[in-house]
Design an enzyme around this catalytic site. Sequence first.
Site, PDB file in Angstrom:
ATOM      1  N   CYS A 114       0.811  -1.230   0.000  1.00  0.00           N
ATOM      2  CA  CYS A 114       0.000   0.000   0.000  1.00  0.00           C
ATOM      3  C   CYS A 114       0.839   1.273   0.000  1.00  0.00           C
ATOM      4  CB  CYS A 114      -0.955  -0.009   1.186  1.00  0.00           C
ATOM      5  SG  CYS A 114      -2.132  -1.353   1.069  1.00  0.00           S
ATOM      6  N   HIS A 278      -3.635   7.162   1.466  1.00  0.00           N
ATOM      7  CA  HIS A 278      -3.883   5.883   0.811  1.00  0.00           C
ATOM      8  C   HIS A 278      -5.294   5.453   1.194  1.00  0.00           C
ATOM      9  CE1 HIS A 278      -4.038   1.711  -0.032  1.00  0.00           C
ATOM     10  NE2 HIS A 278      -3.899   1.337   1.225  1.00  0.00           N
ATOM     11  N   ASN A 308      -9.956  -0.407  -2.084  1.00  0.00           N
ATOM     12  CA  ASN A 308      -8.533  -0.200  -1.813  1.00  0.00           C
ATOM     13  C   ASN A 308      -7.747  -0.761  -2.994  1.00  0.00           C
ATOM     14  OD1 ASN A 308      -5.867  -0.533  -0.965  1.00  0.00           O
ATOM     15  ND2 ASN A 308      -6.395  -1.117   1.126  1.00  0.00           N
TER      16      ASN A 308
HETATM   17  N1  COA Z   1     -19.244  -9.191   5.521  1.00  0.00           N
HETATM   18  C1  COA Z   1     -19.909  -9.546   6.639  1.00  0.00           C
HETATM   19  N2  COA Z   1     -19.306  -9.884   7.790  1.00  0.00           N
HETATM   20  C2  COA Z   1     -17.959  -9.878   7.797  1.00  0.00           C
HETATM   21  C3  COA Z   1     -17.197  -9.528   6.665  1.00  0.00           C
HETATM   22  C4  COA Z   1     -17.890  -9.189   5.485  1.00  0.00           C
HETATM   23  N3  COA Z   1     -17.259  -8.823   4.366  1.00  0.00           N
HETATM   24  N4  COA Z   1     -15.905  -9.600   6.986  1.00  0.00           N
HETATM   25  C5  COA Z   1     -15.827  -9.991   8.270  1.00  0.00           C
HETATM   26  N5  COA Z   1     -17.084 -10.160   8.757  1.00  0.00           N
HETATM   27  C6  COA Z   1     -17.481 -10.578  10.110  1.00  0.00           C
HETATM   28  C7  COA Z   1     -16.408 -11.360  10.823  1.00  0.00           C
HETATM   29  O1  COA Z   1     -16.476 -12.711  10.468  1.00  0.00           O
HETATM   30  C8  COA Z   1     -16.800 -11.124  12.266  1.00  0.00           C
HETATM   31  O2  COA Z   1     -17.828 -11.975  12.586  1.00  0.00           O
HETATM   32  P1  COA Z   1     -17.930 -12.621  14.060  1.00  0.00           P
HETATM   33  O3  COA Z   1     -18.073 -11.457  14.995  1.00  0.00           O
HETATM   34  O4  COA Z   1     -19.154 -13.465  13.967  1.00  0.00           O
HETATM   35  O5  COA Z   1     -16.666 -13.393  14.247  1.00  0.00           O
HETATM   36  C9  COA Z   1     -17.346  -9.703  12.269  1.00  0.00           C
HETATM   37  O6  COA Z   1     -17.683  -9.411  10.899  1.00  0.00           O
HETATM   38  C10 COA Z   1     -16.360  -8.659  12.764  1.00  0.00           C
HETATM   39  O7  COA Z   1     -15.100  -8.895  12.146  1.00  0.00           O
HETATM   40  P2  COA Z   1     -13.879  -7.929  12.348  1.00  0.00           P
HETATM   41  O8  COA Z   1     -12.753  -8.406  11.501  1.00  0.00           O
HETATM   42  O9  COA Z   1     -13.636  -7.734  13.815  1.00  0.00           O
HETATM   43  O10 COA Z   1     -14.507  -6.599  11.742  1.00  0.00           O
HETATM   44  P3  COA Z   1     -13.977  -5.144  11.755  1.00  0.00           P
HETATM   45  O11 COA Z   1     -14.993  -4.278  12.324  1.00  0.00           O
HETATM   46  O12 COA Z   1     -12.595  -5.042  12.285  1.00  0.00           O
HETATM   47  O13 COA Z   1     -13.914  -4.829  10.199  1.00  0.00           O
HETATM   48  C11 COA Z   1     -12.270  -4.660   8.494  1.00  0.00           C
HETATM   49  C12 COA Z   1     -13.113  -5.588   9.357  1.00  0.00           C
HETATM   50  C13 COA Z   1     -11.381  -5.536   7.631  1.00  0.00           C
HETATM   51  C14 COA Z   1     -13.184  -3.838   7.623  1.00  0.00           C
HETATM   52  C15 COA Z   1     -11.445  -3.715   9.392  1.00  0.00           C
HETATM   53  O14 COA Z   1     -10.810  -4.455  10.407  1.00  0.00           O
HETATM   54  C16 COA Z   1     -10.420  -2.944   8.634  1.00  0.00           C
HETATM   55  O15 COA Z   1     -10.732  -2.148   7.778  1.00  0.00           O
HETATM   56  N6  COA Z   1      -9.139  -3.094   8.986  1.00  0.00           N
HETATM   57  C17 COA Z   1      -8.077  -2.431   8.296  1.00  0.00           C
HETATM   58  C18 COA Z   1      -7.920  -3.078   6.986  1.00  0.00           C
HETATM   59  C19 COA Z   1      -7.065  -2.306   6.067  1.00  0.00           C
HETATM   60  O16 COA Z   1      -7.100  -1.115   6.010  1.00  0.00           O
HETATM   61  N7  COA Z   1      -6.292  -3.048   5.291  1.00  0.00           N
HETATM   62  C20 COA Z   1      -5.480  -2.491   4.333  1.00  0.00           C
HETATM   63  C21 COA Z   1      -4.293  -1.883   4.993  1.00  0.00           C
HETATM   64  S1  COA Z   1      -3.465  -0.969   3.879  1.00  0.00           S
END
Ligand code: COA
Length: 351
Positions: A114, A278, A308
Site C-alpha cells: 500500500c 492511501h 482499496n
Molecule cells: N461481511 C460480513 N461480515 C464480515 C465480513 C464481510 N465482508 N468480513 C468480516 N465479517 C465478520 C467477521 O467474520 C466477524 O464476525 P464474528 O463477529 O461473527 O466473528 C465480524 O464481521 C467482525 O469482524 P472484524 O474483523 O472484527 O470486523 P472489523 O470491524 O474489524 O472490520 C475490516 C473488518 C477488515 C473492515 C477492518 O478491520 C479494517 O478495515 N481493517 C483495516 C484493513 C485495512 O485497512 N487493510 C489495508 C491496509 S493498507
Amino acid sequence: MIRSKIAGIGMYVPEKVVSNHELTKYMDTSDEWIQERTGIKERRYAHRTKETTTTMAAEASKIAIERAGLIPSDIDFIVFATLSPDYYFPGCGVLLQRALGMKTIGALDVRNQCSGFVYALSVADQYIKTGMYKNVLVVGSEKHSFALDFSTRGRNVSVIFGDGAGAVVLQPAEEEEGRGILSTHLHSDGTEAEILAMYNPGTHANYWVKDRTLANFNEAEIGEMFISHEMIDKAQIFPYMDGPAVFKIAVEKFPEVILEALHANGYQPADLKLLIPHQANLRISQFVQKKLGLRDDQVFNNIQYYGNTTAASVPIALCEAYEKGILKEKDLVCLAAFGSGFTWASALLHW
Ligand code: COA
C-alpha cells in the site's frame, strides 16, 4: 536547488463496476456491512483475460506522459510499484517498457504494497534531485481481483480490494518555481509482517503455520515446494489479514508520518490544501482527519468507488483531485500511505 515536480498525471480504472450487492452472490456479506465498516460502495475489476496490471499501468502512463508534453521515448527511468505483478518474475517495469515501446531505459520494481507508490515516488525524487534523470515515470497498478478468495472464508479481505492504475511523470523544477516535492519520509517495522500478507507462493517453508514465527515451526510441517496442491486445497494462496490489528496500527502511523512531513518543512495541518491518504478504509481516513483537525475539504477520499487499490490508490486519488480542479498550482499537498510490512510513508509537495 533542484526539486522534482509532477509534470503529468494519469489514471486508469477498468470498465467493470462491481457493487457490494454483486458480492453477496458469492459470499455471506451485505452492502450495509461493507459500507458501515469500510465506506466502500463499489470497486472495479479488470477484464479477466484482456487486462493485466501492466496493461492498466500502460493506459495510466500514456495519459501522464501526454500531460507532461512528452512521448514514451522521452522517459528515462521507470519505477513500478505493485503487489500483483503479471508474473512472479520478471517484474512489471520491463513489461511496461515493452508495452509503451520505450528505449532500453532502467526499470525498477517496488514491492511495498500500500505504500509502494509513495516509496516509488521517493526513489524517483532522488534520481531527479541528483540530476541523473530528467523524466521519470512512477507507476502504481494492481489487479487484485485475480487473487482474492470470493468465498465467505475470504470476505474480510475480498470486499475491500479493487483494481486500477495511476502514474505520474516527475521532472526537475528550479526551487524558484515554487513547485515540487519538499521531502519524503519512509518507515518500516517488520515485527508483524505476517498479519497482513500473502504467504504463498514463497520460500518460507510454512514456518508461519505455527504461531507465525520461525522459532515455533515443526520440522514435520515444513513445505517442500514453492507452491503445492495442498496449499491450493487449503486455500493458502490468498492474502491473509488480521483486520482489527491492522486498523489499530494504521490509525497510529498515518497521523505520525503526516505530521513528520509537515513539521520537517515548518508547516501545520491547517496549512494543507489537500491530504491524499492511501485509500485503505474510509473509517481510517476519517479517524486521521479528526486526529489532525482537518476540514472535510482538506482530505480527498474516493475509496467509495474504487475500494482499496493498494499501490494505485494514491496516484488515482491525486489524479481525480487534479481532474476535478481541486488542485491549483503550488498548493500544499501531502501524500501518505500505510500498509503490509508494515511500511508507511509520506511525501509533502507543492503541486
Ligand atoms: N461481511 C460480513 N461480515 C464480515 C465480513 C464481510 N465482508 N468480513 C468480516 N465479517 C465478520 C467477521 O467474520 C466477524 O464476525 P464474528 O463477529 O461473527 O466473528 C465480524 O464481521 C467482525 O469482524 P472484524 O474483523 O472484527 O470486523 P472489523 O470491524 O474489524 O472490520 C475490516 C473488518 C477488515 C473492515 C477492518 O478491520 C479494517 O478495515 N481493517 C483495516 C484493513 C485495512 O485497512 N487493510 C489495508 C491496509 S493498507
